[in-house]
Design an enzyme around this catalytic site. Sequence first.
Site: not given
Ligand code: AMP
Length: 281
Positions: A37, A149, A187
């Site tokens: 993030h 991701k 997760r």
């Molecule tokens: P989430 O909190 O899982 O909804 O993710 C928020 C944002 O962070 C989304 O655009 C995801 O694709 C990005 N994101 C999550 N994990 C990663 C990662 N390992 N590397 C880069 N971006 C990520």
Amino acid sequence: MELVKTIAELRGAVDDHRRAGRSIGLVPTMGFLHRGHLSLVVASASANDITVTTIFVNPLQFAPDEDLDAYPRDPEGDAEKAAAAGSDYLFLPEPAEMYPEESLTTVTVAALSAGYEGESRPTHFAGVSTVVAKLFNIVGPCRAYFGEKDYQQLMIVRRMARDLDFRVEVIGCPTCREADGLALSSRNKYLRDPERSAAPVLHRALEAGAHAIRGGEADPAKVRNLMAQMVREEPLARLDYVDVVDSRTLEPVAVCDESNRLIGAAYFGRARLIDNMAVRR
Ligand code: AMP
């Protein structure tokens, strides 16, 4: 960094900056921030005058049997991390702020939302597209940063912005991984030790698929079998899917080439993890 809880407050602040000629970067997340993030926050802060990070665990994108209540949260830690990475605003709305009444309107991006994650989680992407459309309307013209991701999500959001003429440039950022290849994910917290050790098999399987295609393998069934076999050989993994897809349409390919994307999902204990990679290095 300023903490903002209401739509009106965020709109007011961002509109003032825009009127003063400042560019706005938006980083939507569900919180429990990790290095992945924060790489989006850093990318936004380096390209824009003002960066808005949002944290909202969006009920609309969770099915009733999914982990909405268990989803890990750490608002205080998140605020520190987002500020250190260069965020100027942290938008942390309550569900009642985002959905004061049942939303009768949903945004669906057909075709791109149908397969893979959409098949395993039938209501998921409508929930994602709808909340992202709301955030785009709240923040207004900006650059919005999403991780590769969640590759299918990135393609869907980009297409939605184009189809609906949002004045938002959607920017995809590379996946941040642990040293053993496991993609960072909130997760991953669900993984117990042996599952954590097993989880990089998904990344290794995709790597093996990419290697085979780069070596000239053109039959998607063979590449799929190779990847599936690797995941199945890991006793703590339960395969959901692996496939070779067109990197723009996300359709399964008839013949593999280096422009393709490899995607996969598997369960490790109660954690359902997804990953993907480009074939071309
Ligand atoms: P989430 O909190 O899982 O909804 O993710 C928020 C944002 O962070 C989304 O655009 C995801 O694709 C990005 N994101 C999550 N994990 C990663 C990662 N390992 N590397 C880069 N971006 C990520």
